[in-house]
Scaffold this active site. Structure first.
Site, PDB file in Angstrom:
ATOM      1  CG  ASP A  13      -1.446   2.925   4.657  1.00 31.55           C
ATOM      2  OD1 ASP A  13      -1.886   1.996   5.665  1.00 31.55           O
ATOM      3  OD2 ASP A  13      -1.200   4.301   5.436  1.00 31.55           O
ATOM      4  CE  LYS A  16       0.851  -3.138   2.673  1.00 31.32           C
ATOM      5  NZ  LYS A  16       0.664  -1.879   2.907  1.00 31.32           N
ATOM      6  N   GLY A  40      -2.132  -1.927   9.192  1.00 30.23           N
ATOM      7  CA  GLY A  40      -3.397  -1.832   9.142  1.00 30.23           C
ATOM      8  C   GLY A  40      -4.037  -2.297   7.784  1.00 30.23           C
ATOM      9  CG  HIS A  41      -2.689  -5.108   5.890  1.00 25.84           C
ATOM     10  ND1 HIS A  41      -1.960  -6.065   5.701  1.00 25.84           N
ATOM     11  CD2 HIS A  41      -1.934  -4.056   5.915  1.00 25.84           C
ATOM     12  CE1 HIS A  41      -0.653  -5.800   5.664  1.00 25.84           C
ATOM     13  NE2 HIS A  41      -0.590  -4.511   5.559  1.00 25.84           N
ATOM     14  CD  GLN A 223       4.837  -2.204   8.143  1.00 24.63           C
ATOM     15  OE1 GLN A 223       5.611  -3.145   8.025  1.00 24.63           O
ATOM     16  NE2 GLN A 223       3.612  -2.040   8.937  1.00 24.63           N
TER      17      GLN A 223
HETATM   18  P1  GDP Z   1      -3.098  -1.628   3.325  1.00 27.75           P
HETATM   19  O1  GDP Z   1      -2.309  -1.284   4.577  1.00 27.75           O
HETATM   20  O2  GDP Z   1      -2.127  -1.373   2.042  1.00 27.75           O
HETATM   21  O3  GDP Z   1      -3.987  -2.707   3.578  1.00 27.75           O
HETATM   22  O4  GDP Z   1      -4.130  -0.492   2.988  1.00 27.75           O
HETATM   23  P2  GDP Z   1      -5.309   0.119   4.124  1.00 27.75           P
HETATM   24  O5  GDP Z   1      -6.370  -0.803   4.516  1.00 27.75           O
HETATM   25  O6  GDP Z   1      -4.421   0.818   4.973  1.00 27.75           O
HETATM   26  O7  GDP Z   1      -5.657   1.194   3.145  1.00 27.75           O
HETATM   27  C1  GDP Z   1      -6.191   1.208   1.886  1.00 27.75           C
HETATM   28  C2  GDP Z   1      -7.857   1.890   1.838  1.00 27.75           C
HETATM   29  O8  GDP Z   1      -8.453   1.881   0.731  1.00 27.75           O
HETATM   30  C3  GDP Z   1      -8.815   0.843   2.802  1.00 27.75           C
HETATM   31  O9  GDP Z   1      -9.635   1.857   3.443  1.00 27.75           O
HETATM   32  C4  GDP Z   1      -9.346   0.253   1.702  1.00 27.75           C
HETATM   33  O10 GDP Z   1     -10.783  -0.224   1.905  1.00 27.75           O
HETATM   34  C5  GDP Z   1      -9.565   1.148   0.492  1.00 27.75           C
HETATM   35  N1  GDP Z   1      -9.050   0.763  -0.750  1.00 27.75           N
HETATM   36  C6  GDP Z   1      -8.852  -0.234  -1.473  1.00 27.75           C
HETATM   37  N2  GDP Z   1      -8.742  -0.561  -2.719  1.00 27.75           N
HETATM   38  C7  GDP Z   1      -9.504   0.438  -2.963  1.00 27.75           C
HETATM   39  C8  GDP Z   1      -9.941   1.068  -4.424  1.00 27.75           C
HETATM   40  O11 GDP Z   1      -9.693   0.522  -5.153  1.00 27.75           O
HETATM   41  N3  GDP Z   1     -10.964   2.181  -4.134  1.00 27.75           N
HETATM   42  C9  GDP Z   1     -11.091   2.772  -3.307  1.00 27.75           C
HETATM   43  N4  GDP Z   1     -11.801   3.850  -3.179  1.00 27.75           N
HETATM   44  N5  GDP Z   1     -10.573   2.232  -1.792  1.00 27.75           N
HETATM   45  C10 GDP Z   1      -9.850   1.244  -1.826  1.00 27.75           C
HETATM   46  P1  IMO Z   2       0.605  -0.943   6.328  1.00 23.96           P
HETATM   47  O1  IMO Z   2       0.959  -2.250   6.242  1.00 23.96           O
HETATM   48  C1  IMO Z   2       1.630   3.223   6.324  1.00 23.96           C
HETATM   49  C2  IMO Z   2       4.839   4.234   9.195  1.00 23.96           C
HETATM   50  C3  IMO Z   2       4.690   5.183  10.454  1.00 23.96           C
HETATM   51  C4  IMO Z   2       6.082   5.906  10.562  1.00 23.96           C
HETATM   52  C5  IMO Z   2       6.946   4.886   9.862  1.00 23.96           C
HETATM   53  C6  IMO Z   2       7.559   4.169  11.340  1.00 23.96           C
HETATM   54  O2  IMO Z   2      -0.805  -0.765   7.026  1.00 23.96           O
HETATM   55  O3  IMO Z   2       0.579  -0.415   4.911  1.00 23.96           O
HETATM   56  P2  IMO Z   2       6.772   2.356  12.942  1.00 23.96           P
HETATM   57  O4  IMO Z   2       5.467   2.349  13.728  1.00 23.96           O
HETATM   58  O5  IMO Z   2       6.574   1.179  12.069  1.00 23.96           O
HETATM   59  O6  IMO Z   2       7.949   2.444  13.788  1.00 23.96           O
HETATM   60  O7  IMO Z   2       6.484   3.578  12.124  1.00 23.96           O
HETATM   61  O8  IMO Z   2       6.245   3.758   9.336  1.00 23.96           O
HETATM   62  N1  IMO Z   2       4.092   3.045   9.191  1.00 23.96           N
HETATM   63  C7  IMO Z   2       3.194   2.977   8.087  1.00 23.96           C
HETATM   64  N2  IMO Z   2       2.604   3.612   7.179  1.00 23.96           N
HETATM   65  N3  IMO Z   2       1.130   1.997   6.484  1.00 23.96           N
HETATM   66  C8  IMO Z   2       1.746   0.981   7.291  1.00 23.96           C
HETATM   67  O9  IMO Z   2       1.459  -0.199   7.308  1.00 23.96           O
HETATM   68  C9  IMO Z   2       2.723   1.459   8.334  1.00 23.96           C
HETATM   69  N4  IMO Z   2       3.559   1.222   9.164  1.00 23.96           N
HETATM   70  C10 IMO Z   2       4.529   1.985   9.833  1.00 23.96           C
HETATM   71  O10 IMO Z   2       3.620   6.112  10.163  1.00 23.96           O
HETATM   72  O11 IMO Z   2       5.973   6.996   9.495  1.00 23.96           O
HETATM   73 MG    MG Z   3      -2.536   0.203   6.069  1.00 22.00          MG
END
Ligand code: GDP
Ligand code: IMO
Ligand code: MG
Length: 425
Positions: A13, A16, A40-41, A223
């Site tokens: 999270d 990415k 979840g991207h 991840q």
């Molecule tokens: P990922 O799994 O690495 O793609 O990240 P996620 O999408 O799960 O979580 C990142 C969250 O931060 C999302 O809600 C993005 O919209 C938000 N985000 C990404 N870059 C920034 C930033 O520079 N500032 C803020 N405030 N939010 C950001």
């Molecule tokens: P992105 O790509 C954050 C965590 C779960 C749990 C552990 C194992 O959005 O960054 P699993 O379902 O993979 O067997 O769970 O890994 N986890 C993540 N945490 N971002 C993710 O993906 C994750 N995918 C799995 O919360 O701790």
């Molecule tokens: Mg994510």
């Protein structure tokens, strides 16, 4: 031609999806290489928000080829949903998305086993998975008892599924979980197969042909390094290799196809699920980061645990991935913070650690050694270049790079496409 590998350098999270979307403009092909719909991207474009779980984040550009590589575990039903959702939103046109025939399939019994194990686990042995069936599917892959996406094209698949399900239902029964009905499983899979047939193929050849033709390839990690099954906080990890090494085995492209590695890091740290987190904040500051950073899981909606930037983790990530540049995200979330702390080492039982210990019991007892930085106490979210950052924000980002020994490549101060600055990539 510069092929970039983008890695999550913390516990996932890191942002990415947003950085892949930003870099996709220059790419021809965007490929995911591991994980599944546990990812979840999130990408925000104007008023639109997209959360992608299996499909590469490059899909939002109309002319990019997107590949779900052989290293993923793909839930066919979830993929059908994701494709249909993008079609409804006018995003996905035919011929742009390719799914590896070698990627393993997540089936309903994998999800049931994942959920069953988690619900029976006692506190210390609970992982806090996303319950998307990831662990049981990778386990079947390693046990050589899995099914692959290419099997969707096999007329004998229903018989093979029924035979395997009989074994899995014994396990489910032992767990006290509901059994899976074989007819339902076969019907669901047949429907998914009909829908997905045109997407499934030999992505190893496709990717290597693109590579040889000099196309620009962007590898999208899911991840993060600390969730890696080898290098993460085992057993509180996922079941794949999000680190650099996973990119070759998860695509079939050779190591020399990767020209640079970009590590994505938040300006602080978050983690979802169980397991040690040395810089975790259980106080009002942690809650402030969660609210201001909207730190709620993009896949499960769970509140993310929040804490200070951990340079021990970042240095370790830089080492195991060979990170050339950082993409630092969410700097704006610290805009209101008076004093910002950075963990530069751990202490445990009178011993100092400059890198992450393998022993989970040791890591759980590690206490962070902090260096403090003054906050900037003004908004960075509207700025349009790195030069416009307040001096304390500039100093903070510079310190993160100096402490970790990795230069800055990209900086992000907003969830939107705008608010991302290219510095050196
Ligand atoms: P990922 O799994 O690495 O793609 O990240 P996620 O999408 O799960 O979580 C990142 C969250 O931060 C999302 O809600 C993005 O919209 C938000 N985000 C990404 N870059 C920034 C930033 O520079 N500032 C803020 N405030 N939010 C950001
Ligand atoms: P992105 O790509 C954050 C965590 C779960 C749990 C552990 C194992 O959005 O960054 P699993 O379902 O993979 O067997 O769970 O890994 N986890 C993540 N945490 N971002 C993710 O993906 C994750 N995918 C799995 O919360 O701790
Ligand atoms: Mg994510």
């Amino acid at each position: 031609m510069t092929n970039t590998l983008l890695i999550g350098a913390q516990w996932g999270d890191e942002g990415k999806g947003k950085i892949v979307d930003f870099l996709s403009r220059d790419a021809d092909v965007v490929v995911r290489y591991q994980g599944g719909s546990n990812a979840g991207h999130t990408i925000e474009i104007g008023a639109d928000r997209y959360v992608l779980h299996l499909i590469p984040s490059g899909i939002l550009y109309p002319d990019k080829t997107c590949v779900i590589g052989n290293g993923l575990v793909v839930d066919p039903l979830a993929l059908v949903h994701e494709i249909q959702d993008l079609e409804k939103r006018g995003i996905l046109s035919a011929g742009r998305l390719h799914v590896s025939d070698r990627a393993h399939m997540v089936l309903s019994y994998h999800k049931a086993l994942d959920a069953g194990r988690e619900s029976r686990a006692t506190r210390g042995s609970k992982i806090g998975t996303t319950q998307r069936g990831i662990g049981p599917t990778y386990a079947d892959k390693a046990s050589r008892t899995g099914f692959r996406m290419g099997d969707l094209l096999d007329p004998a698949l229903p018989d093979r599924l029924r035979e395997r399900l009989a074994e899995k239902n014994v396990l489910l029964k032992d767990m006290g979980a509901d059994l899976i009905d074989p007819d339902t499983l076969c019907r669901e899979i047949r429907q998914a197969a009909d829908f997905l047939r045109p997407y499934i193929g030999d992505t190893v050849s496709l990717l290597n042909t693109a590579y040889k033709a000099g196309k620009q390839i962007l590898f999208e990690g899911a991840q993060g390094t600390m969730l890696d099954i080898d290098f993460g906080t085992y057993p509180y990890v996922t079941s794949s290799n999000p680190t650099s090494g996973g990119a070759c085995v998860g695509t079939g492209l050779p190591p020399r196809a990767i020209n640079r590695v970009l590590g994505v890091i938040k300006a602080y740290t978050t983690r979802v699920g169980e397991g040690p987190f040395p810089t975790e904040l259980m106080d009002a500051t942690g809650e402030h980061l969660r609210q201001r950073g909207r730190e709620f899981g993009a896949t499960t909606g769970r509140p993310r645990r929040c804490g200070w930037f951990d340079a021990v983790v970042a240095r370790y990530s830089a080492m195991v991935n060979g990170i050339d540049f950082w993409a630092v995200t969410k700097l704006d979330v610290l805009d209101e913070t008076e004093t910002i702390r950075v963990c530069t080492a751990y202490e445990c039982d009178g011993k100092r650690y400059d890198t992450v210990p393998a022993c989970i019991a040791t890591l759980s007892r590690c206490r962070p050694v902090y260096t403090d930085f003054p906050g900037w106490k003004c908004s960075t979210s509207g700025i349009t270049s790195q030069a416009d950052l307040p001096p304390n924000a500039k100093d903070y980002v510079k310190a993160l790079c100096d402490i970790t020994g990795v230069p800055l490549g990209v900086l992000s101060v907003s969830p939107k496409r705008a608010g991302t600055f290219r510095i050196a990539v």
